[in-house]
Enzyme design. Structure first.
Site, PDB file in Angstrom:
ATOM      1  N   SER A  94      37.672  35.326  25.377  1.00  0.00           N
ATOM      2  CA  SER A  94      37.520  36.778  25.356  1.00  0.00           C
ATOM      3  C   SER A  94      36.835  37.191  24.057  1.00  0.00           C
ATOM      4  O   SER A  94      35.749  36.697  23.753  1.00  0.00           O
ATOM      5  CB  SER A  94      38.881  37.456  25.534  1.00  0.00           C
ATOM      6  OG  SER A  94      38.722  38.835  25.800  1.00  0.00           O
ATOM      7  N   GLU A 196      31.903  34.900  31.559  1.00  0.00           N
ATOM      8  CA  GLU A 196      33.001  35.583  32.247  1.00  0.00           C
ATOM      9  C   GLU A 196      33.121  36.970  31.634  1.00  0.00           C
ATOM     10  O   GLU A 196      32.555  37.248  30.579  1.00  0.00           O
ATOM     11  CB  GLU A 196      34.319  34.808  32.076  1.00  0.00           C
ATOM     12  CG  GLU A 196      34.793  34.630  30.641  1.00  0.00           C
ATOM     13  CD  GLU A 196      35.567  35.814  30.072  1.00  0.00           C
ATOM     14  OE1 GLU A 196      36.157  36.585  30.869  1.00  0.00           O
ATOM     15  OE2 GLU A 196      35.573  35.981  28.844  1.00  0.00           O
ATOM     16  N   HIS A 266      39.455  35.856  32.518  1.00  0.00           N
ATOM     17  CA  HIS A 266      40.738  36.532  32.345  1.00  0.00           C
ATOM     18  C   HIS A 266      41.576  36.364  33.611  1.00  0.00           C
ATOM     19  O   HIS A 266      41.836  37.316  34.362  1.00  0.00           O
ATOM     20  CB  HIS A 266      40.510  38.010  32.032  1.00  0.00           C
ATOM     21  CG  HIS A 266      39.948  38.259  30.678  1.00  0.00           C
ATOM     22  ND1 HIS A 266      38.661  37.892  30.325  1.00  0.00           N
ATOM     23  CD2 HIS A 266      40.485  38.818  29.561  1.00  0.00           C
ATOM     24  CE1 HIS A 266      38.439  38.243  29.066  1.00  0.00           C
ATOM     25  NE2 HIS A 266      39.529  38.805  28.582  1.00  0.00           N
TER      26      HIS A 266
END
Length: 296
Positions: A94, A196, A266
């Site tokens: 992230s 992502e 996630h």
């Protein structure tokens, strides 16, 4: 450590510490872990000092970076010569994309994209990659297939068939696109790019993919993998593209092996991926094969 957002509650952190102990590791929080400056865990210098303190400490074997927002702000405050001289596992995903890509770009060290220990699937990949030094096949699988006769939770789709070999580079699309043009971005030539994201409108994904295209990154890669974009549904307005269409628009014309739907992002069950480690992509099978251990 918290190189970004402050830790607001202690219970989730205590659970995470227990998970590290459950796999035989001894967790230690950074001295500034619970500092607060607005939404940050202390100012930029304090957060950077935790990183440097851990790299300088010979008793520390690995460093896990929490997410949120702010890791990119600490990059100018790090001593990359010291980091390069004291290699150890640096793990996160992230917002930590900025940190793991920046350290790899400035030192050449392999860093790791993934979660810490948690559920059985992610913990198994964490242990195999970081503690056992395995290099193996990363293949989607449903953690609990139930009574379904076909895979449902972790499906993949081929964009362009073929195989490609190269170093793995990537992470969160929003964070990666935000550091384009800086000194903290690796050389993507011949790489397998994986991406992502979470809670992004499709038009924003399109805009960020366009950034990578205009920066020459997409035209330089050997293969492409898109993990999950959790909560990235088309908007309710007229004429929205789907995420599938956006990826087709940007990736299919490249003619390189590519697929989407890998267990990256996630989501509860995640792979652990070595940034800079060599891998082979098989787009028809939807797999990544790690070709070398990430740790020694």
């Amino acid at each position: 450590m918290s190189p970004a957002t402050a830790a607001f509650e202690t219970d989730p952190i205590e659970i995470f510490e227990e998970a590290f102990r459950a796999v035989g590791l001894v967790p230690r929080l950074g001295p500034n872990f619970y500092l607060r400056r607005g939404y940050f865990a202390g100012d930029d210098a304090a957060r950077a000092s935790d990183i440097m303190g851990f790299f300088a400490d010979p008793e520390v074997r690995g460093i896990f970076a929490r997410g949120g927002w702010g890791a990119a702000r600490v990059l100018p405050h790090l001593d990359y010569d010291l980091i390069q001289a004291n290699p150890k596992v640096l793990l996160g995903y992230s917002d930590a994309t900025a940190l793991i890509l920046g350290v790899h770009a400035r030192t050449g060290l392999v860093t790791m994209h993934g979660p810490g220990p948690g559920n059985r699937f992610s913990t198994d990949h964490f242990r195999r990659a970081l503690m056992d030094g395995e290099a193996g096949l990363l293949e989607n699988m449903d953690a609990d297939p139930g009574d379904s006769i076909v895979p449902r939770d972790h499906r993949f789709s081929t964009i362009t068939e073929g195989r490609a070999t190269g170093p793995l580079l990537g992470g969160n699309l929003t964070v990666l696109s935000a550091i384009v043009g800086s000194d903290y971005l690796p050389d993507f030539r011949g790489a397998i790019l994986f991406l992502e994201d979470v809670d992004e409108a499709v038009y924003r994904v399109d805009r960020m993919m366009t950034t990578l295209k205009l920066a020459g990154i997409l035209d330089s890669i050997a293969g492409f993998v898109f993990g999950r974009c959790t909560g990235c549904d088309p908007s309710s307005g007229f004429g929205s593209l789907t995420l599938e269409q956006v990826l087709e628009d940007h990736i299919a014309p490249l003619g390189i092996p590519a697929f989407r739907g890998s267990m990256i992002g996630h989501i509860p069950e995640q792979f652990t991926l070595p940034i800079g480690g060599r891998a082979e992509l098989d787009a028809a099978r939807g797999t990544l094969r790690l070709l070398e251990p990430a740790v020694r």
